[in-house]
Design an enzyme around this catalytic site. Sequence first.
Site, PDB file in Angstrom:
ATOM      1  CG  HIS A   4       0.100   6.209  -0.728  1.00 46.34           C
ATOM      2  ND1 HIS A   4      -0.750   6.894  -1.321  1.00 46.34           N
ATOM      3  CD2 HIS A   4      -0.255   5.775   0.398  1.00 46.34           C
ATOM      4  CE1 HIS A   4      -1.878   6.832  -0.625  1.00 46.34           C
ATOM      5  NE2 HIS A   4      -1.632   5.865   0.511  1.00 46.34           N
ATOM      6  CG  HIS A  21      -1.780   1.138   1.459  1.00 47.41           C
ATOM      7  ND1 HIS A  21      -3.193   0.991   1.025  1.00 47.41           N
ATOM      8  CD2 HIS A  21      -1.522   2.377   1.799  1.00 47.41           C
ATOM      9  CE1 HIS A  21      -3.566   2.369   1.162  1.00 47.41           C
ATOM     10  NE2 HIS A  21      -2.635   3.139   1.668  1.00 47.41           N
ATOM     11  CD  GLU A  22       1.685   3.707   3.659  1.00 45.07           C
ATOM     12  OE1 GLU A  22       1.797   4.672   2.987  1.00 45.07           O
ATOM     13  OE2 GLU A  22       0.592   3.597   4.212  1.00 45.07           O
TER      14      GLU A  22
HETATM   15 ZN   LIG Z   1      -3.040   5.013   1.905  1.00 45.61          ZN
END
Ligand SMILES: [Zn+2]
Length: 701
Positions: free
Chosen positions: A501, A497-498
Amino acid sequence: MKRRAFLLLFLIAAVAAPAWAQPAAATAAGNPLLKEWTTPFQAPPFQEIKPEHFLPAVKEALAAQRKEIQAIVDNPSAPTFENTILALEHSGELLSKVQGVFGALQGAETNPELQRVNREVAPIVGAARDEIALNPKLFDRVKAVYQGRDKAKLTPLQKKLVEETYKGYVRSGANLDEAKKEQLKKVNAELSDLGIKFGDNLLHDTNTYQLVIDKAEDLKGLPPSVVASGADAAKAAKMPGKWVYTLQAPSIWPFLQYADNRELRRQIMTAYTTRCDHNDQWDNKKIIARIAALRVQRANLLGYKTHADFVLEENMAKNPAGVYGLLNQLWKPAREVALREAADLQAAIDKEEGIFKLDAGDWRYYTEKVRKARYDLDEQALRPYFKLDNVLQGAFYVANQLYGITITPRPDVPTYHPEVKAWEVKDRDGSHLALFYTDFHPRPGKRVGAWTGGMRGSSVRNGKVIRPIVTNVCNFSRPAGDEPALITLEEVGTLFHEFGHAIASFLGKVPYRTLARFPRDFVEVPSQIMENWALEPDVLKVYAKHYKTGEVIPAALVEKIEKAEQFNQGFVTVEYLAASILDMDWHTLATPEEKDATAFEQASMEKIKNLPEIPPRYRSPYFSHIVGGYAAGYYAYIWSEVLDKDAFEAFKEKGLFDQPTAKAFRALLENGGTEDPMKAYVKFRGKEPSVEPLLKARGLK
Ligand SMILES: [Zn+2]
């Protein structure tokens, strides 16, 4: 061993900082934050930066920014894109440079000295921001450029920058007459006071409640770790020999999951759902009603029908109808599944010859029983397959397969802690894309949670391309004994997830910082979509290998993970959607009268026929998201998820690493917030997003 020793030294040094603060360091000449950085990629020279450098650097940077703004205002030439909008865009560069480092350390490597500096810095930076936002002469120039934008020869992107800059001023009231400006100031001041009061009340009610247990038999069902943390909490509360459970997440949720004693479950659940709802000095019902009313007033002042209209014009959803449209599409199937789950749980109760009807305090307890019986997924058995280094390489592999980017270690780049690793990100053609830091384990001085930070944004200045510095900061399980760091399934998801980003930042190509931001309801798409690749068998094959034997994770285990993921999704979706709808209902009020919060919430829940066993994830008196920055925005999480599931569906249709699809998705990430997000999405997908893939993924269809 080495690590620990260093940490100790560091802490001593940090505490002692004021003593060895050099007066010379406070001057610009000796301050590394104010010098040009000659490190690789102009990375911050962390080894030279000390806490006492920040305050003087911020002051110097603010003075520089003030001069830049004054120069724009005093410019005798007529306002143009270059001398006003672009000059404003480029102002405060030194401040960004200093704050980028300061913000990163505040989150990941703080200490009492830095916290003290932060308390001093925050108000002066805030005041400087207001000074720029409320400068009428500056606004006059911005407005002049805005009004002449069609006649000026601007590129589409330049025009967009003019419009967004102008809109930023207008949205904070720059266009109002003096009387209305005064009114707006009053409304903002009251809102800010009420926000603080709401938070204080919630903190009070969350922290004062204790469920005190003095008989061991009342602990039946709790796993040893939950019993032990209850004993610790009791000791801390000066009640040794007893057990204490609180309304904090790590305490209440395991208790509700495992405690056999139904009466105690009911007590703690009721305490949780009636926080700030006791008609005493800490009650938030009147406060939330007043906040909603003030927001209507502000929206009306600024020319909007409701607060939601004001908020949503900036988002992909555009308006309340767009949000309700999505929430309603999801509500029906989610509610139906939740009803089926409730029936399953009731059956479990009946089997235990419990002669009672399932209620809110029972849900998690019986869910846990059904989960165990059906899935029996042992989290600990998965961890040997998730060696942290391998998982990270798995994420890098996905990025490489999709976009051709490569990521290599750069031990020569300074970092702010020996555990932090620096990497260089290169594009397919070998050109530099970004500097990337990974910082994965908990330490004293690191905030909890996981996040992606930007120490430097990407932009173009005088034709020179500036590439970003990006961080991924997490709190993953540390190596234990002789084992390497083995992380949990949830942590694998967090890492992907990170990193998602981070990829969005690596690829960003927008030349203006003001335009380089996704709308709030799109911002989680680049991150959430990466989680989909993490569990694909073809990707697992690459990274999920047993740390001792090298054996790839067995297919049966993967199947178990997938099945368990869909369990209880009716409940999860309903409690989330109910809160989102409550948020929208509060913020689509069109008249500023103060509502009775209890009756209002009840009507809101009756309208959607919510299940009484599933209270909204947040009830009005403790819905702090919507008092803070997420008003008319709590829906954004699921909006983003609809998009990420729909976008991933494109890859499933055409191939996990299909190049034309990856190229189109990359374009979406590169262009950030410069294009209408729905139009940009349709360009990628060929059609508007559908909720079907999300419903399927959550097992709601
Ligand atoms: Zn997030």
